[in-house]
Design a protein around this motif. Structure first.
Motif, PDB file in Angstrom:
ATOM      1  N   ASN A 131      39.503  52.364  53.953  1.00 26.87           N
ATOM      2  CA  ASN A 131      38.893  53.130  52.862  1.00 26.87           C
ATOM      3  C   ASN A 131      39.929  53.923  52.070  1.00 26.87           C
ATOM      4  O   ASN A 131      39.645  55.018  51.568  1.00 26.87           O
ATOM      5  N   ASP A 132      41.156  53.370  51.987  1.00 25.86           N
ATOM      6  CA  ASP A 132      42.242  54.014  51.226  1.00 25.86           C
ATOM      7  C   ASP A 132      42.564  55.419  51.713  1.00 25.86           C
ATOM      8  O   ASP A 132      43.078  56.247  50.966  1.00 25.86           O
ATOM      9  N   GLY A 133      42.236  55.686  52.966  1.00 23.06           N
ATOM     10  CA  GLY A 133      42.544  56.999  53.532  1.00 23.06           C
ATOM     11  C   GLY A 133      41.551  58.084  53.186  1.00 23.06           C
ATOM     12  O   GLY A 133      41.823  59.263  53.425  1.00 23.06           O
ATOM     13  N   PHE A 134      40.369  57.709  52.658  1.00 20.43           N
ATOM     14  CA  PHE A 134      39.358  58.697  52.288  1.00 20.43           C
ATOM     15  C   PHE A 134      38.227  58.728  53.306  1.00 20.43           C
ATOM     16  O   PHE A 134      37.699  57.684  53.699  1.00 20.43           O
ATOM     17  N   LEU A 135      37.871  59.923  53.719  1.00 16.44           N
ATOM     18  CA  LEU A 135      36.727  60.138  54.601  1.00 16.44           C
ATOM     19  C   LEU A 135      35.509  60.423  53.730  1.00 16.44           C
ATOM     20  O   LEU A 135      35.504  61.391  52.970  1.00 16.44           O
ATOM     21  N   ASN A 136      34.471  59.578  53.819  1.00 17.99           N
ATOM     22  CA  ASN A 136      33.331  59.729  52.900  1.00 17.99           C
ATOM     23  C   ASN A 136      32.102  60.320  53.558  1.00 17.99           C
ATOM     24  O   ASN A 136      30.983  60.156  53.080  1.00 17.99           O
ATOM     25  N   THR A 137      32.318  61.075  54.640  1.00 21.31           N
ATOM     26  CA  THR A 137      31.241  61.848  55.251  1.00 21.31           C
ATOM     27  C   THR A 137      31.844  63.120  55.834  1.00 21.31           C
ATOM     28  O   THR A 137      32.976  63.099  56.333  1.00 21.31           O
ATOM     29  N   PRO A 138      31.181  64.270  55.746  1.00 22.65           N
ATOM     30  CA  PRO A 138      31.762  65.519  56.235  1.00 22.65           C
ATOM     31  C   PRO A 138      32.111  65.457  57.724  1.00 22.65           C
ATOM     32  O   PRO A 138      31.358  64.899  58.534  1.00 22.65           O
ATOM     33  N   ARG A 139      33.237  66.045  58.076  1.00 20.18           N
ATOM     34  CA  ARG A 139      33.732  66.061  59.460  1.00 20.18           C
ATOM     35  C   ARG A 139      34.172  67.469  59.829  1.00 20.18           C
ATOM     36  O   ARG A 139      34.820  68.158  59.030  1.00 20.18           O
ATOM     37  N   LYS A 140      33.814  67.897  61.040  1.00 19.61           N
ATOM     38  CA  LYS A 140      34.260  69.219  61.504  1.00 19.61           C
ATOM     39  C   LYS A 140      35.758  69.167  61.792  1.00 19.61           C
ATOM     40  O   LYS A 140      36.247  68.275  62.477  1.00 19.61           O
ATOM     41  N   VAL A 141      36.477  70.172  61.277  1.00 26.71           N
ATOM     42  CA  VAL A 141      37.923  70.195  61.408  1.00 26.71           C
ATOM     43  C   VAL A 141      38.400  71.324  62.316  1.00 26.71           C
ATOM     44  O   VAL A 141      39.346  71.156  63.081  1.00 26.71           O
ATOM     45  N   MET A 142      37.727  72.500  62.243  1.00 30.52           N
ATOM     46  CA  MET A 142      38.219  73.675  62.958  1.00 30.52           C
ATOM     47  C   MET A 142      37.093  74.688  63.114  1.00 30.52           C
ATOM     48  O   MET A 142      36.101  74.651  62.378  1.00 30.52           O
ATOM     49  N   GLU A 143      37.254  75.609  64.052  1.00 32.76           N
ATOM     50  CA  GLU A 143      36.270  76.670  64.285  1.00 32.76           C
ATOM     51  C   GLU A 143      36.799  78.017  63.800  1.00 32.76           C
ATOM     52  O   GLU A 143      38.002  78.207  63.649  1.00 32.76           O
ATOM     53  N   GLN A 144      35.878  78.941  63.537  1.00 28.89           N
ATOM     54  CA  GLN A 144      36.193  80.345  63.239  1.00 28.89           C
ATOM     55  C   GLN A 144      37.157  80.484  62.059  1.00 28.89           C
ATOM     56  O   GLN A 144      38.202  81.145  62.149  1.00 28.89           O
ATOM     57  N   VAL A 145      36.813  79.872  60.938  1.00 29.57           N
ATOM     58  CA  VAL A 145      37.672  79.870  59.762  1.00 29.57           C
ATOM     59  C   VAL A 145      37.138  80.818  58.697  1.00 29.57           C
ATOM     60  O   VAL A 145      35.941  80.890  58.445  1.00 29.57           O
TER      61      VAL A 145
END
Length: 368
Positions: free
Chosen positions: A110-124
């Protein structure tokens, strides 16, 4: 029956009360944000609306706002093709370009694109960056991951998808593909990265892979309350409403204009400023009286794209929040309405067309 979503005046009073009651955590909330050719809006119910080149599934009409997430607290765009959302529980979610691990994962398809939201980190608390991502956590620690370029500030660790702590006691961060600037809780400013024309504000043009202290002596006794960066430039907002800048936008050209701005230099064209938002080719200023002013190139700066930038001019009144994309702008008004102007080739104005406008147009939000 469809219902239009409007931000009530009562909700705005609630926001102001929460800011006073909760201190710095909620003070970082953002209800409008802009990316390269995309827009984001957080409504009173915690729904995140997006439109334009969102990098989400292609079966969606991107010229009309649609809900992508719920239970959210803040939206954050980028000059690159990606979006971030902070949910009410403090977790950071993102989608879009992750070719350098910006979303905590590197995709081969997908050309390096994520097309659905993904959790990356907590307490930001806040996030900034392009190929390199900085996250400011609720405890004041600053973390980095993504492209191992000079603006990382952690000696270019190669495990791009794993966050590394850079600094403690941080209040604000602003980063570009070339340099990064941090405001610490003690009021000091620190910067690192490319310094071709003085963007680091250290008095010289020496690049640095480690944090170096910004020379804020020109500001006298005034404190910096906001920092904003873009390629080769750093803008500072002081507590008296004055705007200061260092560096130069021609980061990709040889040489610099004369005279150099190697330390923060006061902008004499604007005062009584409450907030700054930078597009790739234009600048937005929200004044304390609620008026929005723009300068720079193109329709986002109120004029057709020309080789000579437009001077500073008033755009609208009654505004509480602003955001700048690559070549479009967003404003949230006191009455809860959202307005956009600028280029619109990919639907980033959200008015159902691909026609740009130098005059603000209202965006309408209709639940399915």
């Amino acid at each position: 029956m469809n219902k239009s979503i409007h931000l009530s005046i009562g909700f705005m009073f609630c926001i102001m009360f929460c800011l006073l009651a909760s201190g710095n955590v909620l003070a970082q909330e953002k209800h409008v944000a802009a990316g390269t050719d995309l827009s984001l809006y957080l409504d009173p119910d915690g729904n995140v609306w997006t439109w334009g080149d969102t990098k989400l599934p292609r079966d969606i009409n991107r010229r009309i706002p649609y809900i992508v997430m719920q239970n959210s607290r803040s939206v954050l765009g980028s000059t690159e093709q990606k979006s971030f959302v902070i949910k009410k529980d403090g977790s950071l979610w993102g989608w879009g370009d992750t070719s350098y691990g910006q979303m905590g994962i590197i995709l081969e398809t997908n050309d390096g694109f994520l097309n659905t939201p993904r959790k990356v980190m907590e307490q930001v608390k806040d996030v900034s960056g392009d190929g390199t991502i900085f996250a400011l956590r609720l405890d004041g620690t600053l973390w980095v991951w993504g492209n191992a370029s000079i603006q990382r500030g952690d000696k270019g660790k190669k495990d791009w998808t794993t966050p590394h702590k850079v600094m403690d006691n941080v209040e604000e961060v602003s980063s570009t593909g070339y340099h990064t600037v941090v405001r610490k809780k003690d009021g000091s400013l620190w910067a690192w990265g490319d310094n071709q024309c003085g963007a680091l504000g250290t008095g010289d043009t020496e690049e640095s892979v480690k944090p170096v202290r910004v020379d804020v002596k020109p500001l006298g006794n005034h404190k910096v309350v906001q920092i904003a960066t873009r390629w080769g430039e750093t803008y500072l907002l002081a507590d008296d409403g004055t705007v200061w800048y260092s560096g130069e936008y021609n980061i990709r050209r040889e040489g610099c204009l004369d005279p150099l701005h190697l330390v923060p230099t006061k902008l004499d064209t604007i005062d009584n400023v409450k907030a700054i938002a930078l597009g790739q080719f234009h600048e937005l200023y929200l004044k304390k009286d609620g008026s929005v002013w723009a300068s720079g190139y193109g329709v986002a700066a109120r004029a057709p794209f020309e080789t000579v930038p437009t001077g500073l001019g008033k755009v609208m009144d009654g505004v509480v929040e602003i955001a700048g994309g690559q070549s479009h702008s967003i404003a949230l008004k006191k009455d809860g309405t959202v307005w956009t102007w600028g280029e619109n080739d990919l639907g980033q104005l959200g008015n159902g067309t691909n026609i740009g406008s130098a005059t603000p147009v209202q965006v309408h939000f209709t639940k399915p």
